[in-house]
Scaffold this motif. Structure first.
Motif, mmCIF file in Angstrom:
data_model
loop_
_atom_site.group_PDB
_atom_site.id
_atom_site.type_symbol
_atom_site.label_atom_id
_atom_site.label_comp_id
_atom_site.label_asym_id
_atom_site.label_seq_id
_atom_site.Cartn_x
_atom_site.Cartn_y
_atom_site.Cartn_z
ATOM 1 N N SER A 186 10.207 10.897 15.108
ATOM 2 C CA SER A 186 9.058 10.689 15.218
ATOM 3 C C SER A 186 8.511 9.125 15.316
ATOM 4 N N ASP A 187 7.174 9.013 15.653
ATOM 5 C CA ASP A 187 6.960 7.448 15.800
ATOM 6 C C ASP A 187 5.903 7.342 14.853
ATOM 7 N N PHE A 188 6.369 6.557 13.883
ATOM 8 C CA PHE A 188 5.488 6.324 12.551
ATOM 9 C C PHE A 188 4.828 4.931 12.725
ATOM 10 N N THR A 189 3.598 4.763 13.133
ATOM 11 C CA THR A 189 3.074 3.679 13.408
ATOM 12 C C THR A 189 2.656 3.059 12.194
ATOM 13 N N ARG A 215 -0.264 2.912 6.896
ATOM 14 C CA ARG A 215 -1.521 2.494 6.103
ATOM 15 C C ARG A 215 -1.985 3.701 5.379
ATOM 16 N N HIS A 216 -2.109 4.906 5.843
ATOM 17 C CA HIS A 216 -2.749 5.956 5.485
ATOM 18 C C HIS A 216 -1.898 6.455 4.227
ATOM 19 N N VAL A 217 -0.485 6.541 4.532
ATOM 20 C CA VAL A 217 0.565 7.094 3.591
ATOM 21 C C VAL A 217 0.716 6.050 2.500
ATOM 22 N N ALA A 218 0.778 5.082 2.824
ATOM 23 C CA ALA A 218 1.148 4.027 1.758
ATOM 24 C C ALA A 218 -0.116 3.683 0.797
ATOM 25 N N LYS A 269 -0.997 4.214 -14.129
ATOM 26 C CA LYS A 269 -0.858 3.270 -14.666
ATOM 27 C C LYS A 269 0.308 2.543 -14.599
ATOM 28 N N LYS A 270 0.888 2.467 -13.462
ATOM 29 C CA LYS A 270 1.912 1.576 -12.833
ATOM 30 C C LYS A 270 1.482 0.656 -11.807
ATOM 31 N N LEU A 271 2.359 -0.356 -11.753
ATOM 32 C CA LEU A 271 2.207 -1.411 -10.753
ATOM 33 C C LEU A 271 2.640 -1.130 -9.399
ATOM 34 N N PRO A 272 2.122 -1.056 -8.394
ATOM 35 C CA PRO A 272 2.523 -0.877 -7.045
ATOM 36 C C PRO A 272 3.353 -2.049 -6.299
ATOM 37 N N ILE A 273 4.532 -2.150 -6.019
ATOM 38 C CA ILE A 273 5.079 -3.140 -5.451
ATOM 39 C C ILE A 273 5.490 -2.776 -3.952
ATOM 40 N N ILE A 274 4.878 -3.553 -3.257
ATOM 41 C CA ILE A 274 5.042 -3.131 -1.603
ATOM 42 C C ILE A 274 6.277 -3.987 -1.191
ATOM 43 N N VAL A 275 7.299 -3.495 -0.653
ATOM 44 C CA VAL A 275 8.429 -4.338 -0.256
ATOM 45 C C VAL A 275 8.921 -4.084 0.845
ATOM 46 N N GLY A 276 9.283 -5.016 1.734
ATOM 47 C CA GLY A 276 9.954 -4.810 3.208
ATOM 48 C C GLY A 276 9.598 -5.848 4.161
ATOM 49 N N GLY A 277 10.325 -5.865 5.288
ATOM 50 C CA GLY A 277 10.229 -6.804 6.140
ATOM 51 C C GLY A 277 9.347 -6.750 7.335
ATOM 52 N N SER A 278 8.792 -5.744 7.395
ATOM 53 C CA SER A 278 7.825 -5.210 8.457
ATOM 54 C C SER A 278 6.373 -5.622 8.354
ATOM 55 N N ASN A 279 6.056 -6.919 8.783
ATOM 56 C CA ASN A 279 4.933 -7.654 8.498
ATOM 57 C C ASN A 279 3.548 -6.913 9.145
ATOM 58 N N SER A 280 3.951 -6.278 10.292
ATOM 59 C CA SER A 280 2.810 -5.463 10.812
ATOM 60 C C SER A 280 2.320 -4.230 9.935
ATOM 61 N N TYR A 281 3.266 -3.586 9.319
ATOM 62 C CA TYR A 281 2.848 -2.474 8.529
ATOM 63 C C TYR A 281 2.166 -3.095 7.067
ATOM 64 N N ILE A 282 2.636 -4.231 6.712
ATOM 65 C CA ILE A 282 2.000 -4.622 5.556
ATOM 66 C C ILE A 282 0.427 -5.296 6.039
ATOM 67 N N GLU A 283 0.471 -6.034 7.030
ATOM 68 C CA GLU A 283 -0.914 -6.385 7.647
ATOM 69 C C GLU A 283 -1.818 -5.296 7.555
ATOM 70 N N ALA A 284 -1.500 -4.280 8.270
ATOM 71 C CA ALA A 284 -2.359 -3.089 8.650
ATOM 72 C C ALA A 284 -2.710 -2.541 7.148
ATOM 73 N N ILE A 305 -2.953 -4.366 4.121
ATOM 74 C CA ILE A 305 -3.918 -5.244 3.614
ATOM 75 C C ILE A 305 -5.362 -5.411 4.149
ATOM 76 N N ASP A 306 -5.204 -5.564 5.428
ATOM 77 C CA ASP A 306 -6.529 -5.660 6.214
ATOM 78 C C ASP A 306 -7.416 -4.392 5.930
ATOM 79 N N ASN A 307 -7.038 -3.347 5.612
ATOM 80 C CA ASN A 307 -7.695 -2.147 5.861
ATOM 81 C C ASN A 307 -8.079 -1.727 4.251
ATOM 82 N N GLU A 308 -7.492 -2.062 3.180
ATOM 83 C CA GLU A 308 -7.527 -1.760 1.873
ATOM 84 C C GLU A 308 -8.251 -2.840 0.904
ATOM 85 N N ASN A 309 -9.116 -2.706 -0.153
ATOM 86 C CA ASN A 309 -9.828 -3.650 -0.874
ATOM 87 C C ASN A 309 -8.662 -3.533 -2.112
ATOM 88 N N TYR A 310 -7.481 -4.379 -1.951
ATOM 89 C CA TYR A 310 -6.566 -4.705 -3.006
ATOM 90 C C TYR A 310 -6.707 -6.329 -3.451
#
Length: 317
Positions: free
Chosen positions: A102-105, A110-113, A124-139, A141-146
């Motif tokens: 598949s092609d996971f964009t 953003r939707h699944v994460a 009541k746990k802390l989400p830690i987002i980790v990885g080198g794909s900055n386009s994923y992270i940016e998508a 963070i830019d669309n969620e109020n964290y």
């Protein structure tokens, strides 16, 4: 295959946790604010997975993978996925779960994460987002109020280039060639622009596997050496590209990144490397995250921050 510095040890928090069975993140955030998340960033090979485990064994946390190739099922050696043993029992989300064809964009991520983050926070746990794909992270963070705490593990490029080259050699030693051979079907045209076939280490082998039956041992060894060299070069290019994106997020978008220089760790070996990691990366990161969780002043990122900035600018006219 991986650096021997991974260790599963339960560490004590630097600050006293509230009594009553663990850290309740609900009491740490201001009313009406959404989830607090820690984001671990960095170029390939810098130790992001190791740091995420360090933090997740110090704070009650779960990890959301944001590597655009490691989200796919399969090719564990080629994609350098963290092993079950290295996970130290910490739950991981979006790691090896997506159909490799598949092609996971970035939008899919953003939707699944975001669902994973809500689920982790609800427990009541802390989400830690980790990885080198900055386009994923940016998508995301830019669309969620964290409320975000960004940790950037950095290693000087000359030192990192040497490390990733040696890592490719180790990947070959533990079966990368056969892993790719078993996945590819050379009887048909292959689209290397979709799914897991985009992974560095897959398209480079195309010519090798097609010529392999028709060349002698000497030619085969020479061609394999060329393929391995291409994989190393492409990995080094990826690291530079990832760094350029991180600089853009910091310098252009204004993300507040806590830079952790791990260069000295990679210059050492054994116990000295472990001590340097604790001193330069794991220890300072734990202090930063402790302050982030216990400081109730909001650090809002994404759309809300942009809206507030726009409102402030409008009010000044």
């Amino acid at each position: 295959m991986r650096m021997s510095m991974f260790m599963c040890k339960q560490t004590q928090p630097l600050l006293n946790m509230p009594s009553g069975g663990g850290l309740n993140l609900q009491v740490l955030r201001p009313p009406l604010q959404k989830e607090r998340v820690v984001v671990v960033m960095g170029a390939t090979g810098t130790g992001k997975s190791r740091l995420s485990i360090n933090l997740a064994t110090r704070f009650p946390a779960e990890i959301v993978n944001s590597d655009k190739i490691q989200v796919y099922e399969g090719l564990d050696v080629v994609t350098n996925k963290i092993t079950e043993e290295e996970m130290c029992g910490v739950p991981h989300h979006l790691l090896g779960t997506i159909n490799p064809n598949s092609d996971f964009t970035a939008n899919d991520f953003r939707h699944v994460a975001s669902v994973a983050v809500k689920s982790i926070s609800a427990r009541k746990k802390l989400p830690i987002i980790v990885g080198g794909s900055n386009s994923y992270i940016e998508a995301l963070i830019d669309n969620e109020n964290y409320e975000c705490c960004f940790l950037w593990v950095d290693v000087s490029l000359p030192v990192l280039n040497s490390f990733v080259s040696k890592r490719v050699d180790r990947m070959v030693d533990v079966g990368m060639v056969d892993e790719v051979r078993n996945m590819l079907n050379l009887a048909a045209d292959i689209d290397y622009s979709r799914g897991i076939r985009r992974a560095i280490g897959v398209p480079e082998f195309d010519r090798y596997f097609r010529l392999e039956p028709f060349i002698d041992d000497e030619e085969r060894a020479k061609l394999l050496e060329e393929v391995i060299s291409d994989i190393k070069n492409n990995t080094r290019k990826l690291a530079r590209k990832q760094l350029e994106k991180i600089y853009r997020l910091r310098n252009i978008k204004g993300w507040k990144l806590h830079r952790l220089d791990a260069t000295d760790v990679f210059r050492k070996r054994g116990k000295e490397a472990d001590e340097a990691w604790d001193r330069l990366v794991a220890g300072p990161s734990s202090v930063i995250v402790s302050r982030f969780l216990y400081d109730v002043s909001p650090k809002v990122c994404g759309k809300v921050a942009a809206i507030r900035s726009a409102m402030a600018a409008a009010a000044s006219h």
